[in-house]
Design an enzyme around this catalytic site. Structure first.
Site, mmCIF file in Angstrom:
data_model
loop_
_atom_site.group_PDB
_atom_site.id
_atom_site.type_symbol
_atom_site.label_atom_id
_atom_site.label_comp_id
_atom_site.label_asym_id
_atom_site.label_seq_id
_atom_site.Cartn_x
_atom_site.Cartn_y
_atom_site.Cartn_z
ATOM 1 N N ILE A 196 34.591 3.292 -33.836
ATOM 2 C CA ILE A 196 33.772 2.650 -32.684
ATOM 3 C C ILE A 196 32.523 2.847 -32.446
ATOM 4 C CG2 ILE A 196 34.386 1.827 -30.182
ATOM 5 C CD1 ILE A 196 36.614 0.988 -32.330
ATOM 6 N N GLU A 211 24.087 -11.892 -38.718
ATOM 7 C CA GLU A 211 22.828 -11.837 -37.960
ATOM 8 C C GLU A 211 21.822 -11.280 -38.985
ATOM 9 O OE1 GLU A 211 24.456 -9.205 -34.973
ATOM 10 O OE2 GLU A 211 23.976 -7.386 -36.195
ATOM 11 N N HIS A 250 19.678 -3.028 -33.518
ATOM 12 C CA HIS A 250 20.519 -2.897 -34.728
ATOM 13 C C HIS A 250 19.592 -2.183 -35.652
ATOM 14 C CE1 HIS A 250 24.084 -5.902 -33.873
ATOM 15 N NE2 HIS A 250 23.870 -4.902 -32.948
ATOM 16 N N TYR A 302 33.377 -12.204 -29.573
ATOM 17 C CA TYR A 302 33.918 -12.432 -28.265
ATOM 18 C C TYR A 302 33.689 -13.855 -27.740
ATOM 19 C CZ TYR A 302 34.229 -7.484 -27.559
ATOM 20 O OH TYR A 302 34.243 -6.071 -27.807
#
Lengths: 293, 395
Positions: free
Chosen positions: A95, A208, A246, A158
């Site tokens: 995670i 992305e 990122h 989501y």
């Protein structure tokens, strides 16, 4: 792949508030959380889940474990994953964000040798709506159904699950492979898993800027995937060279072309592969419906 | 994080990679205390490439010329970057120049050794000569020798060049690098090797576990005076300085999707702020609610921002907790506006997009202050576009 409510799951972590929140959420969703591993805290209970010091102690007590959810600080993730592999676990969701790439290189060598599936790092894990939650997905956006989502961004997963749900399209699975430069499993592995999954009728792939995994996925879809795939790529208007949070864009290297990793290069790859591309998340349900006709 | 050439060369020296005698020049007068015999090369220490072509590298043969050249280079901006220091280095006569690099290949999930028998600026003009070797398993020197053979090297150069690659690899692993590059690696007529220029990129995600790198990073952040916003709270990017819109979201993907939709609607944002996820690992970093509050404060301090779109999906705090943060923010801003004259302070319009469970309580809370609530991303975007246009007309 073992993704059923009967799968035996453990959680490795030592961040107590976070682990307690997510352990409770997973259990409430119906996930068979057998134990939590928190070194130095064995004998305690975490929301009725027994706590152990080592993964191997859980295996000794309950038999083979299918999946572990790793919820430790990023610099401890490699060690936790190696401990899980040593204890015979072959599905791992990492995670945290910020696992150093060389740690992932080390881990992936081990994972390939032991045929271990790794999701993440920097990922909310896997959800099979209505059945099992392996990680930190916001489950309220999902409903059971037949659309598989594979994505590099947790919040965009989501967003798209929500758009599908609003349009009456449930999901067979939601998986975020992770946003870091070096991730465990790839788009290719998940496309193959979803292509074989009998509950999945259509696939939504969410990408992305950064890296070249979307380009590789586009070629793979054209060559081997039989089910309809819809793509969505965020960041068409992101100024180039910015970080956007990122580390998907590694140092530019001589001889690799200047356009590698841009949203434009990904969109072109999907167009060439004849994969429909949505302009916005809300357009995805209609493209899925069209593809399923 | 990219190191400057002189910092990279300090690491090379520690690893036993040959580098020339050199000296750091902080101001032109330092040239008088030069210990390296002339002729000397003066090099601008900037992170951008192409400094040779831009005039940032000069050969000098005496002190007078050197001071003049140093003054010129200190004032020479290369692609917008002015050097803080220069590097003075002995001159080296190379017979041949090679290119060597190690990077992480995200597709192969492995480090990649790169080498070309044509280094220097020529490497870009001959990409077909660039050779690759994937370090598939644990590193062993044969990977380095494999690269030298592919580069077409013979005789003693095979062992000497692979020795350098081996040391580069050790550095790569020890310091968690994204890139280590030697370009050019000079080869003298006697076969002696010299790293004439070097580039090192440390992976940002691993900085905290190297105390020396963390100290360098801290100095660098202090130097970036324009960056008021702490990197601990999230990352922000300036998109279009002419706009009056800001986006605040959790997660890079969602922020980028929001930016795309706004741009399509003709309302490109000025700033995008990603406050990250609710899952925080470090007790010293602020909680998600704190990051939201500080993010809103930061955006409202930007004078050009008139509307802030808050788009948050699925995180650990409940929507009611997040709504409370926004309500507190708006009330505090309103008090500031009434206490001061209107020209000194104003409140940006806040448009919140909420979704998911338990949002009714959050909506009730937000209804007590002047905040618009949108239930979908498309609706939020059209609200922002409407507001930005009407406020633009008022000006």
């Amino acid at each position: 792949m073992k993704l059923t409510p009967e799968s035996k799951v453990v959680i490795q972590g030592n961040c107590e508030p976070l682990m307690a929140t997510h352990a409770a959420r997973m259990k409430a969703y119906g996930t068979n959380v057998i134990a939590a591993i928190s070194p130095g805290q064995s004998g305690q209970k975490l929301d009725d889940i027994p706590v152990f010091d080592l993964v191997e102690q859980v295996v000794a007590a309950f038999g083979a474990i299918d999946t572990t959810i790793i919820l430790v600080p990023p610099y401890q993730a490699l060690d936790a994953a190696l401990e899980a592999i040593a204890a015979g676990i072959r599905q791992i969701a990492i995670i945290p964000a910020g696992v150093p790439p060389m740690d992932m290189v080390h881990l992936l060598r081990k994972a390939e040798a032991t045929e271990t599936l790794i999701v993440g790092p920097n990922s909310p894990g896997i959800i099979v709506p209505g059945k099992i939650l392996l990680g930190t997905h916001a489950s309220e956006f999902y409903t059971p159904g037949s659309v598989g989502i594979v994505s590099r961004s947790s919040t965009l997963t989501y967003e798209i699950a929500l758009e599908l749900t609003k349009a009456g399209l449930g999901q067979s699975i939601g998986v975020c492979i992770g946003s870091d430069a070096i991730t465990g499993s790839s788009f290719l592995q998940w496309l193959q898993i979803l292509d074989e999954d009998e509950n999945t009728q259509a696939i939504v792939l969410v990408g992305e800027p950064g890296g070249n995994s979307e380009e590789a996925a586009a070629r793979y879809i054209a060559e081997t995937i039989d089910k309809p795939v819809i793509a969505y790529i965020a960041g068409r208007n992101a100024p180039p060279g910015k970080h956007w949070g990122h580390t998907g864009t590694l140092a530019a290297v001589v001889g690799r072309g200047v356009n590698i990793g841009t949203t434009q290069s990904k969109l072109t790859a999907f167009q060439e592969a004849k994969v429909p591309v949505a302009d916005r998340p809300s357009q995805i349900p209609s493209l899925v419906k069209k593809a399923l006709k | 994080m990219d190191l400057l050439e002189y910092q990279a060369k300090e690491w090379f020296r520690e690893m036993g990679i040959p580098v020339l005698p050199s000296q750091r020049i902080d101001r032109p007068s330092d040239i008088k205390r030069l210990k390296i015999p002339y002729p000397v090369v003066l090099k601008s220490q900037v992170r951008v490439g192409g400094r040779g072509r831009a005039g940032g590298v000069r050969f000098v043969t005496n002190t007078i010329d050197a001071i003049a050249a140093a003054q010129t280079i200190f004032h020479l901006s290369i692609l917008g970057e002015l050097p803080e220091v220069l590097l003075a280095e002995a001159k080296y006569d190379a017979d041949q120049e090679f290119y060597l690099a190690i990077v992480l290949d995200a597709a192969a999930h492995r480090p990649l050794l790169l080498g070309s028998p044509q280094g220097g600026i020529d490497v870009e003009s001959a990409p077909e000569l660039l050779q690759q070797v994937v370090v598939d398993q644990e590193f062993s020197p044969f990977y380095a020798r494999r690269l030298t053979i592919k580069m077409g090297l013979h005789g003693p150069l095979i062992q000497s060049v692979s020795g350098i690659i081996e040391k580069m690899y050790q550095l790569f692993v020890q310091k968690d690098l994204d890139l280590v590059e030697i370009n050019p690696l000079g080869v003298s007529s006697t076969g002696e090797l010299m790293a004439l220029d070097g580039k090192v990129s440390v992976n940002d995600r691993a900085i905290a576990r190297h105390s020396d790198v963390a100290a360098m990073a801290e100095k660098m952040v202090q130097r970036e005076k324009g960056r008021k916003y702490s990197l601990e709270l999230g990352t922000w990017d300036e998109v279009d300085p002419a706009s009056n819109i800001a986006v605040l979201g959790n997660g890079a993907g969602l922020v980028m999707a929001t930016m795309d939709l706004l741009t399509d609607a003709g309302s490109k944002p000025a700033i995008c702020l990603n406050i990250g996820h609710g899952r925080s690992w470090n007790a010293t970093t602020p909680s998600f609610s704190d990051r939201l509050q500080q993010g809103l404060e930061f955006l409202s301090e930007q004078k050009n921002i008139q509307v802030v779109l808050v788009n948050i999906l699925g995180t650990v705090p409940t929507p009611a907790e997040l709504a409370q943060v926004i309500v507190n923010f708006v009330q505090r801003r309103e008090r500031m506006t009434t206490n001061r004259s209107r020209t000194q302070s104003y409140s940006p319009r806040v448009i919140v997009r909420f979704a998911g469970a338990e949002i009714d309580a959050a909506k009730e809370q937000l209804a007590t202050v002047q905040v618009s609530v949108a239930e979908s991303l498309d609706e939020a975007v059209s609200q922002v576009a409407r507001f930005a246009k009407s406020s633009g007309r008022r000006k």
